[in-house]
Design an enzyme around this catalytic site. Structure first.
Site, PDB file in Angstrom:
ATOM      1  N   SER A  22      27.708  -5.377  68.976  1.00 17.85           N
ATOM      2  CA  SER A  22      27.824  -4.096  68.280  1.00 17.85           C
ATOM      3  C   SER A  22      29.307  -3.763  68.241  1.00 17.85           C
ATOM      4  O   SER A  22      30.114  -4.366  68.965  1.00 17.85           O
ATOM      5  CB  SER A  22      27.046  -3.038  69.066  1.00 17.85           C
ATOM      6  OG  SER A  22      27.625  -1.767  68.958  1.00 17.85           O
TER       7      SER A  22
ATOM      8  N   TYR B  83      24.661   2.017  76.503  1.00 15.34           N
ATOM      9  CA  TYR B  83      24.629   1.049  75.400  1.00 15.34           C
ATOM     10  C   TYR B  83      25.969   0.318  75.283  1.00 15.34           C
ATOM     11  O   TYR B  83      26.026  -0.911  75.179  1.00 15.34           O
ATOM     12  CB  TYR B  83      24.277   1.758  74.081  1.00 15.34           C
ATOM     13  CG  TYR B  83      24.077   0.793  72.938  1.00 15.34           C
ATOM     14  CD1 TYR B  83      22.864   0.121  72.786  1.00 15.34           C
ATOM     15  CD2 TYR B  83      25.096   0.534  72.026  1.00 15.34           C
ATOM     16  CE1 TYR B  83      22.679  -0.790  71.759  1.00 15.34           C
ATOM     17  CE2 TYR B  83      24.921  -0.374  70.995  1.00 15.34           C
ATOM     18  CZ  TYR B  83      23.704  -1.036  70.865  1.00 15.34           C
ATOM     19  OH  TYR B  83      23.527  -1.942  69.844  1.00 15.34           O
TER      20      TYR B  83
HETATM   21  N1  LIG Z   1      21.207  -0.777  63.661  1.00 13.77           N
HETATM   22  C1  LIG Z   1      22.469  -0.908  63.962  1.00 13.77           C
HETATM   23  O1  LIG Z   1      23.348  -0.274  63.351  1.00 13.77           O
HETATM   24  C2  LIG Z   1      22.909  -1.843  65.046  1.00 13.77           C
HETATM   25  C3  LIG Z   1      24.262  -2.038  65.228  1.00 13.77           C
HETATM   26  C4  LIG Z   1      24.695  -2.922  66.207  1.00 13.77           C
HETATM   27  C5  LIG Z   1      23.768  -3.602  66.976  1.00 13.77           C
HETATM   28  N2  LIG Z   1      22.430  -3.385  66.808  1.00 13.77           N
HETATM   29  C6  LIG Z   1      21.521  -4.159  67.634  1.00 13.77           C
HETATM   30  O2  LIG Z   1      20.718  -4.944  66.779  1.00 13.77           O
HETATM   31  C7  LIG Z   1      19.454  -5.198  67.390  1.00 13.77           C
HETATM   32  C8  LIG Z   1      18.355  -4.776  66.423  1.00 13.77           C
HETATM   33  O3  LIG Z   1      18.495  -3.383  66.247  1.00 13.77           O
HETATM   34  P1  LIG Z   1      17.749  -2.547  65.121  1.00 13.77           P
HETATM   35  O4  LIG Z   1      18.710  -1.538  64.670  1.00 13.77           O
HETATM   36  O5  LIG Z   1      17.092  -3.460  64.152  1.00 13.77           O
HETATM   37  O6  LIG Z   1      16.687  -1.797  66.047  1.00 13.77           O
HETATM   38  P2  LIG Z   1      15.113  -1.617  65.972  1.00 13.77           P
HETATM   39  O7  LIG Z   1      14.653  -1.426  64.578  1.00 13.77           O
HETATM   40  O8  LIG Z   1      14.792  -0.594  66.990  1.00 13.77           O
HETATM   41  O9  LIG Z   1      14.562  -3.052  66.475  1.00 13.77           O
HETATM   42  C9  LIG Z   1      14.711  -3.432  67.812  1.00 13.77           C
HETATM   43  C10 LIG Z   1      13.928  -4.718  68.030  1.00 13.77           C
HETATM   44  O10 LIG Z   1      14.091  -5.094  69.414  1.00 13.77           O
HETATM   45  C11 LIG Z   1      12.821  -5.314  69.988  1.00 13.77           C
HETATM   46  N3  LIG Z   1      12.777  -4.902  71.394  1.00 13.77           N
HETATM   47  C12 LIG Z   1      13.126  -3.706  71.957  1.00 13.77           C
HETATM   48  N4  LIG Z   1      12.910  -3.716  73.282  1.00 13.77           N
HETATM   49  C13 LIG Z   1      12.406  -4.959  73.574  1.00 13.77           C
HETATM   50  C14 LIG Z   1      11.966  -5.590  74.772  1.00 13.77           C
HETATM   51  N5  LIG Z   1      11.979  -4.957  75.960  1.00 13.77           N
HETATM   52  N6  LIG Z   1      11.525  -6.864  74.697  1.00 13.77           N
HETATM   53  C15 LIG Z   1      11.486  -7.517  73.526  1.00 13.77           C
HETATM   54  N7  LIG Z   1      11.860  -6.976  72.345  1.00 13.77           N
HETATM   55  C16 LIG Z   1      12.329  -5.709  72.382  1.00 13.77           C
HETATM   56  C17 LIG Z   1      11.848  -4.488  69.167  1.00 13.77           C
HETATM   57  O11 LIG Z   1      10.607  -5.167  69.221  1.00 13.77           O
HETATM   58  P3  LIG Z   1       9.162  -4.461  69.441  1.00 13.77           P
HETATM   59  O12 LIG Z   1       9.372  -2.953  69.509  1.00 13.77           O
HETATM   60  O13 LIG Z   1       8.389  -4.878  68.244  1.00 13.77           O
HETATM   61  O14 LIG Z   1       8.687  -5.056  70.713  1.00 13.77           O
HETATM   62  C18 LIG Z   1      12.457  -4.545  67.774  1.00 13.77           C
HETATM   63  O15 LIG Z   1      11.967  -5.653  67.059  1.00 13.77           O
HETATM   64  C19 LIG Z   1      19.459  -4.400  68.691  1.00 13.77           C
HETATM   65  O16 LIG Z   1      19.795  -5.246  69.761  1.00 13.77           O
HETATM   66  C20 LIG Z   1      20.541  -3.358  68.458  1.00 13.77           C
HETATM   67  O17 LIG Z   1      21.097  -2.875  69.655  1.00 13.77           O
HETATM   68  C21 LIG Z   1      21.987  -2.531  65.857  1.00 13.77           C
END
Ligand SMILES: NC(=O)c1ccc[n+]([C@@H]2O[C@H](COP(=O)([O-])OP(=O)(O)OC[C@H]3O[C@@H](n4cnc5c(N)ncnc54)[C@H](OP(=O)(O)O)[C@@H]3O)[C@@H](O)[C@H]2O)c1
Length: 265
Positions: free
Chosen positions: A149, A162
């Site tokens: 991130s 985070y």
């Molecule tokens: N959105 C952004 O702007 C952004 C920026 C930088 C980094 N990120 C990172 O990118 C990744 C995806 O984020 P997103 O924005 O797409 O978030 P999201 O829509 O909340 O998706 C998060 C994913 O992680 C899975 N997850 C959460 N806790 C888990 C656990 N204990 N075990 C296994 N799977 C787990 C969820 O799976 P289930 O709920 O289906 O189990 C879901 O598929 C994350 O690591 C986030 O920190 C996001």
């Protein structure tokens, strides 16, 4: 050795495991890898939520395996990786994407908030990578991409745990690259800026916040999923054969510290 006609981004015949692919960025990553020719294993804590994503990936021509995985549970990690190996025989690419966030002023963060974020984003990512790398090492080939991130390199109010987890991801990426280079495994970190997903939609719904954000992004807009495709394909493919331990920011430039220093702009 690349030839004039070879496409170093082609993933035909490769197998990719994408954790946390039930929605959001993870599903986008799985689609990008499927379009490039890879067969895919996708995970969720609730395997029924993978029906829709699996159908979308199959429509792109990929073979798809749906796997239950909770990265806070070591037995779940062990079983999930073993299931992928027993189905596909190998894992060439790990998109270590599963993650969560707790958004709170630092004074309000509770013990369990810290555990949830660090257990998932850092400990979980490490043990998934370790389990997968044991198999990659036997094949003397692997591409591990840890999700990072902009908080790998910048501090934001409200994102203490985070940010600590993502700073750790950047460091972990360097350490694992050193550890596993001798096994033919590259380890890099793909670090997105601001992309609208379930994880942060509460911010996007707040009046005025998107304008506030865009003002601070040199390219003037939040990210959209397609913005991550090129970086993912680079790090997942043979195009990055000599790149390891790196954190690649895909953030519209927000991490450069976008404060105006003249009055004319
Ligand atoms: N959105 C952004 O702007 C952004 C920026 C930088 C980094 N990120 C990172 O990118 C990744 C995806 O984020 P997103 O924005 O797409 O978030 P999201 O829509 O909340 O998706 C998060 C994913 O992680 C899975 N997850 C959460 N806790 C888990 C656990 N204990 N075990 C296994 N799977 C787990 C969820 O799976 P289930 O709920 O289906 O189990 C879901 O598929 C994350 O690591 C986030 O920190 C996001």
């Amino acid at each position: 050795m690349l030839t004039m006609n070879s496409n170093p981004f082609d993933l035909t015949g490769k197998t990719a495991l994408v954790t946390g692919a039930s929605r959001g960025l993870g599903l986008g990553f799985a689609k990008t890898l499927a379009r490039a020719g890879a067969n895919i294993a996708i995970t969720s804590r609730d395997v029924t939520s993978l029906e829709g994503p699996a159908a979308e990936l199959k429509a792109l021509g990929a073979e798809v395996q749906k796997i239950e995985l909770n990265v806070r549970d070591p037995n779940s990690i062990h079983t999930a990786v073993a299931d992928v190996i027993s189905h596909y025989g190998r894992i060439d690419i790990l998109m270590n994407n599963a993650g969560c966030n707790v958004r709170k002023p630092a004074l309000d963060v509770e013990w369990e908030d810290w555990n949830q974020v660090l257990d998932t984003n850092l400990r979980g990512a490490f043990f998934v990578a370790q389990q997968v790398a044991k198999h990659m090492a036997k094949e003397k080939y692997g591409r591990i991409i840890n999700i990072g991130s902009v908080t790998c390199v910048a501090g934001y109010a409200g994102l203490g745990p985070y940010g600590a987890s993502r700073g750790g991801t950047k460091q972990l990426t360097m350490s694992l690259a050193h550890d596993w280079g001798k096994h033919g495994i590259t380890v890099n970190c793909l670090a997105p800026g601001w992309f609208k997903t379930a994880q942060n939609k509460v911010m996007y719904e707040q009046e005025g916040w998107v304008d506030y954000l865009c003002e601070r992004i040199p390219l003037g807009r939040p990210g959209s999923p397609g913005d991550l495709e090129g970086a993912l394909l680079l790090l997942a493919s043979d195009a990055s054969a000599y790149i390891t331990g790196q954190t690649l920011l895909v953030d519209g430039g927000i991490s450069v510290g976008a404060v105006r220093a003249t009055l004319e702009q």
